[in-house]
Design a protein around this motif. Sequence first.
Motif, PDB file in Angstrom:
ATOM      1  N   GLU A   1      -1.086 -14.135   1.330  1.00  0.00           N
ATOM      2  CA  GLU A   1      -1.975 -13.694  -0.016  1.00  0.00           C
ATOM      3  C   GLU A   1      -1.647 -12.753   0.181  1.00  0.00           C
ATOM      4  N   LEU A   2      -1.824 -11.715  -1.058  1.00  0.00           N
ATOM      5  CA  LEU A   2      -1.919 -10.739  -1.361  1.00  0.00           C
ATOM      6  C   LEU A   2       0.105 -10.002  -1.051  1.00  0.00           C
ATOM      7  N   ALA A   3       1.283 -11.003  -1.018  1.00  0.00           N
ATOM      8  CA  ALA A   3       2.320 -10.241  -0.583  1.00  0.00           C
ATOM      9  C   ALA A   3       2.988  -8.986  -0.612  1.00  0.00           C
ATOM     10  N   SER A   4       2.887  -9.005  -2.309  1.00  0.00           N
ATOM     11  CA  SER A   4       3.224  -8.243  -3.168  1.00  0.00           C
ATOM     12  C   SER A   4       3.043  -6.616  -3.007  1.00  0.00           C
ATOM     13  N   VAL A   5       1.369  -6.766  -2.149  1.00  0.00           N
ATOM     14  CA  VAL A   5       1.570  -5.455  -1.142  1.00  0.00           C
ATOM     15  C   VAL A   5       0.972  -4.853  -0.051  1.00  0.00           C
ATOM     16  N   PRO A   6       2.165  -3.260   0.293  1.00  0.00           N
ATOM     17  CA  PRO A   6       2.405  -3.345   1.241  1.00  0.00           C
ATOM     18  C   PRO A   6       1.823  -3.088   2.507  1.00  0.00           C
ATOM     19  N   GLY A   7       1.204  -3.952   3.483  1.00  0.00           N
ATOM     20  CA  GLY A   7       0.690  -4.284   4.467  1.00  0.00           C
ATOM     21  C   GLY A   7      -0.587  -5.350   3.997  1.00  0.00           C
ATOM     22  N   SER A   8      -0.532  -6.090   3.887  1.00  0.00           N
ATOM     23  CA  SER A   8      -1.350  -7.058   3.079  1.00  0.00           C
ATOM     24  C   SER A   8      -2.554  -7.764   3.313  1.00  0.00           C
ATOM     25  N   SER A   9      -0.780  -8.445   4.277  1.00  0.00           N
ATOM     26  CA  SER A   9      -1.679  -9.587   5.877  1.00  0.00           C
ATOM     27  C   SER A   9      -2.866  -8.736   6.827  1.00  0.00           C
ATOM     28  N   SER A  10      -2.302  -7.313   7.301  1.00  0.00           N
ATOM     29  CA  SER A  10      -3.843  -6.367   7.659  1.00  0.00           C
ATOM     30  C   SER A  10      -4.670  -6.636   6.905  1.00  0.00           C
ATOM     31  N   LEU A  11      -4.124  -5.944   5.315  1.00  0.00           N
ATOM     32  CA  LEU A  11      -5.517  -5.854   5.315  1.00  0.00           C
ATOM     33  C   LEU A  11      -6.931  -6.283   4.713  1.00  0.00           C
ATOM     34  N   GLU A  12      -5.988  -8.070   5.394  1.00  0.00           N
ATOM     35  CA  GLU A  12      -6.675  -8.602   4.925  1.00  0.00           C
ATOM     36  C   GLU A  12      -7.718  -9.378   5.581  1.00  0.00           C
ATOM     37  N   LYS A  13      -6.924  -9.044   6.684  1.00  0.00           N
ATOM     38  CA  LYS A  13      -7.763  -9.277   8.485  1.00  0.00           C
ATOM     39  C   LYS A  13      -9.417  -8.505   8.168  1.00  0.00           C
ATOM     40  N   TYR A  14      -8.398  -7.303   8.089  1.00  0.00           N
ATOM     41  CA  TYR A  14      -9.485  -5.492   8.764  1.00  0.00           C
ATOM     42  C   TYR A  14     -10.802  -5.919   6.889  1.00  0.00           C
ATOM     43  N   MET A  15     -10.746  -6.623   6.114  1.00  0.00           N
ATOM     44  CA  MET A  15     -11.398  -7.106   4.946  1.00  0.00           C
ATOM     45  C   MET A  15     -12.209  -8.507   5.784  1.00  0.00           C
ATOM     46  N   GLU A  16     -11.870  -9.120   5.616  1.00  0.00           N
ATOM     47  CA  GLU A  16     -12.225 -10.321   6.645  1.00  0.00           C
ATOM     48  C   GLU A  16     -13.690  -9.448   7.917  1.00  0.00           C
TER      49      GLU A  16
ATOM     50  N   LEU B   1     -14.693 -12.724  15.416  1.00  0.00           N
ATOM     51  CA  LEU B   1     -16.033 -11.853  14.306  1.00  0.00           C
ATOM     52  C   LEU B   1     -16.427 -13.071  13.370  1.00  0.00           C
ATOM     53  N   SER B   2     -15.044 -14.086  13.472  1.00  0.00           N
ATOM     54  CA  SER B   2     -15.259 -15.318  12.227  1.00  0.00           C
ATOM     55  C   SER B   2     -15.710 -16.751  12.599  1.00  0.00           C
ATOM     56  N   ARG B   3     -16.014 -16.481  14.043  1.00  0.00           N
ATOM     57  CA  ARG B   3     -16.900 -17.183  14.889  1.00  0.00           C
ATOM     58  C   ARG B   3     -18.176 -16.987  14.947  1.00  0.00           C
TER      59      ARG B   3
END
Length: 716
Positions: free
Chosen positions: A43-58, A394-396
């Motif tokens: 998700e958010l593949a068009s945004v550089p570093g999106s996977s890391s950003l998504e994890k930090y948001m989570e 943290l999700s757990r």
Amino acid sequence: MRRFRQKANKRTKRKGTFDPEHPTNIKHTRLGVWDLYDEVAPELASVPGSSSLEKYMEMANNLPYVWRMLKDIVTIPSCLPLLVSYLILEFAVALVPAVSLWYSSQMLIIVQTAVDKRTVDTRLLSQVALGRFGCAVVTRLVLFVKFRIMTPLNTRIKLFYSQHVFRANVRLDVPTFDDGAVQRQLEETSPQNSRSSIAWDTVVLAARISSTFLRLFSEVTVLVTVLHEQRDGLLMAALCFAQSAAAWMSVRKTMHPGGVWAATTKNDDYIKMQGLKQLVTAPEHRKEIVAGGLWEYCVSLYHSCLEKLGDSAAMDFYDALHHFRTSDRLSISSFLHEPLKEAPHILFTLRAVQYPASIPVSITSLHLVMNTTQTFIYGLFSLLDETRSVADQLSRIRNIYEVGNIPNKIADGKEPYPENQQTLTMGMAIEFRNVSFKYPGSEGYALHNVSFKIERGQLCVIVGSNGSGKSTILKLIARLYDPCEGEILIDDRDIRTLKLADLRRATSVLFQDYTHFPLSIKDNIGLGDPDNANDEDMIMRAATLGGAKEFIDKLPEGFNTYLERPVRDYYSGLPEGTKTLFGRPVDYSSVRTFGNISSSGSIGLSGGQMQRIALSRTFMRSLASESKVGLLLFDEPSASLDPTAEHDLFERLRQLRGNKTMIFSSHRFGNLTRHADLILYMNDSVVVEEGTHDGLIKKNGEYARIWMLQAQAFLP
């Protein structure tokens, strides 16, 4: 590879779906007989570093739950001082390596003094030796005390959250509990290690990450302080660091990256080979193999599969993946690894040629730097690995608290029932109006447009073949499910408007698919009415009415017998002649793990005896709550009983009934239907006929036909 196996089983928290057949988002890799599908467009593949950003948001979204966890932990009796002590000791252990490194660095001064003055500073050497020894002793003592603190701290946290998870499980209704998504959510509340808990694992992870960071920072500070005055010291440290980093990167490439992936095999021979393995190892298939003389055919078929598969036959998925990722392939890290490995030694050689007198100091410095750098790199990348798991942990934690708020699918009503408790002594009126129902995940109707009315105090018998919908009617009356269409009325009030606790308190039910709790027989019967579960006289009377007391009294432990012990016995290897231990059978067919054997702990009761215990639980509710119960539901109550026991049961039920409404479902037509005020004959999810026994016989319809078919079996 073990590390990958552990990580592979973690579930991602990302929304959406994973489609291995997607034309653009999936990378397909063939690994022998296996097909690996990796998602390459998160998700958010068009945004550089999106996977890391998504994890930090989570992670940020989960922090309030972590704060809630910490507040809960400090409220547990005696946990706060233990937790503070544990953290202090954890950080103390983290600082010891830096102190030990400082003492080791003093060896450079000793060697330099020996080179310059041709003498050894014995006083400093003694201090170094005592300092290193002291660090080892302090570390051992601190670790000893820390582990002594960890045990009670872990135990109390585990017990606290076990109550939370238990409550979250037990409050769920049937359709909610059966939901696959809810089952996965509940599974994630269980720690990977049964001796621990998710909350404690989170505390340990956070403490370990913090202490590792403190250790690395202190070691780097000491190392820089020591080497900045050494000729080429920092350069040597940088080269050692680069060499260790390149080595780690080479190892890292053998591990599967994180993310979403799936693997399967479509090779028929491999699938058949695995099936043959299970066939010959599973005890339940042994009789068929021996009686059918199948062993030679199985050997031949297995050999044929092996010949077709070749080396691929020996590789499961993880073996194939490991082989693929460790095969010789050129990479930047593989180019750099060997040259960087020699770089510190080349630098040492150059220094030795240029400054021969500094060779002893250079050797000591090289040894110190290389040992420290390797330890540092290992700690650094271990820290990076652990920080990657923080988001999952943290999700757990969030899930632990969210499972307690899972909404039940059967909505609770708001109206109390009954308005006058005394009315229950006259029974309850039940009416179905055009009710249709499908079980979750099923396309076919279990009930279709069913309508009928049972008046207060009537005895209703629902008859029909298996699968006709008899049990479903009882489950809808008990509100285990709600109908898809139509409405159900209790005393002319919509069943959905009544408080669930009140409705179920007024109802006593025995289902065809009854269960036995993993508790003693006494508890199995007593839980028919929790308010009187410890009333032994009531339990004895219920067992007598259920026809179970006679055989229960003959059991070695009587009413304290467990139908199936919830805790298994474990043994080391025992002589094969040992048939029982602790009064229970030894099961030698169990899979032996670490040389141990486990017993089933179950007792050999017949189906009829097990049903009598379930009946006794229903009688317990009826006896102990005579003024509270107005409706008795029995789903195939005599399915496992012999004719004599069935006759005795129905006599006891009629005596117990009083004026209560009683509904039976049965596929047998007998004395019970003769006494029924209302008979519902069902077939294929609908009510085909209804009336009294005599009326339906005169009607000469389907009920009369089935009645005659069953009666002929007893006619000469």
